[in-house]
Design an enzyme around this catalytic site. Structure first.
Site, short mmCIF file in Angstrom:
data_model
loop_
_atom_site.label_atom_id
_atom_site.label_comp_id
_atom_site.label_asym_id
_atom_site.label_seq_id
_atom_site.Cartn_x
_atom_site.Cartn_y
_atom_site.Cartn_z
N SER A 185 0.75 -1.18 0.07
CA SER A 185 0.08 -0.08 -0.12
C SER A 185 1.02 1.06 -0.12
CB SER A 185 -1.00 -0.07 1.38
OG SER A 185 -1.38 1.35 1.36
N TYR A 198 -2.51 -1.12 10.26
CA TYR A 198 -2.61 -1.73 8.89
C TYR A 198 -1.45 -1.25 8.01
CZ TYR A 198 -4.15 -1.28 3.99
OH TYR A 198 -4.49 -1.29 2.33
#
Length: 292
Positions: A185, A198
């Protein structure tokens, strides 16, 4: 000379309606529906005869990759939690492309389940050529003390753990030319303060992929990661506050959220012979947000 068709740069409305769901989210309930390439992706045989596992393949990025892989000629095992309706829709697109779809629900944070996923793919397809570790969990928190120990542990066991469990089990079956792809990400380099666990897992995924590329290169197995920016998937309305959903994606240089279909060609490249000398890479698909 016939002019080339114009590129469609307006693939998403200017604003997303306020909406929220319970995690893990259901794609069929999103407004507007994500574009996973259902009507647009056209294959050219780049993965003909291969077999792939895609985790989180029921919706979002995973669905887009499943559709693209099938239209490129691959059979696909779709591993997901419990979003049966979404998974069945994805399977239908895979089968309409003339390929086999195998649906395997279950908790991918469980090492035993991950091993059973790999074995199921080998039993069903007789081979395994591509592993895409895409399943993930996130939750937004304004304060560190609001993150429970259980949530922190689950985030790592799912996001990073399932990648490790699957890759380790898959090594028994992957042959030279095989490909492993992790989904990282933009948060790996630009971590959101409200998505701390995350973001940390996504950095770990990028680094784990780079380590695996070096470990497995002598075996002829390539390993890479893809780093999406803000992509419209069920993870967004099910884990972010309403005000962040409404403005989602507008902060990037291209000024819009991305669609899952815009990532699928990158996964195809990394899985296919087009990426035969690409290993240890992290491919950014971020709408212009730089990654170091």
């Amino acid at each position: 000379m016939t002019p080339a068709p114009e590129t469609n740069t307006n693939r998403f409305p200017e604003h997303i309606p306020v909406q929220q769901q319970q995690p893990p989210g259901v794609q069929a309930q999103m407004t507007p529906l994500p574009d996973c390439g259902e009507t647009s992706y056209q294959g050219s045989g780049k993965l003909e005869g291969r077999a792939a596992i895609i985790t989180g393949g029921d919706s979002g990025i995973g669905r887009a990759v499943a559709i693209a892989f099938a239209r490129e000629g691959a059979d696909v095992l779709i591993a997901y939690l419990n979003e049966d309706e979404d998974a069945q829709d994805t399977a239908r697109y895979v089968e309409e492309a003339g390929r086999r779809a195998v649906l395997v629900p279950g908790d991918l944070s469980d090492p035993a389940h991950c091993r059973s996923v790999v074995q199921r793919a080998v039993d069903e397809f007789g081979r395994l050529d591509v592993l895409v570790a895409n399943a993930a969990f996130q939750m937004s928190h304004e304060n560190l003390e609001d993150i429970s120990d259980e949530e922190f542990d689950h985030t790592f066991r799912l996001n990073v753990g399932h990648y490790f469990y699957l890759a380790k089990a898959a090594l028994l079956h992957l042959k030279p030319g095989a490909s492993i792809i992790g989904t990282s990400s933009v948060n790996a380099d630009s971590p959101s303060p409200t998505l701390a666990p995350y973001a940390a897992t996504k950095s770990a995924i990028a680094n784990f992929s780079a380590s695996l590329a070096q470990l497995l290169g002598p075996k002829g197995i390539r390993v890479n990661s893809v780093a999406p920016g803000p992509i419209w998937t069920p993870l967004i309305p099910s884990t972010l506050p309403e005000e962040q959903v409404k403005d989602f994606g507008q902060q990037v240089p291209l000024g819009r959220t991305g669609q899952p279909a815009e990532l699928a060609p990158v996964y195809v490249m990394l899985a296919s012979d087009d990426g035969s000398y690409v290993s240890g890479a992290r491919v950014a698909v971020t709408g212009g947000s730089p990654m170091l």
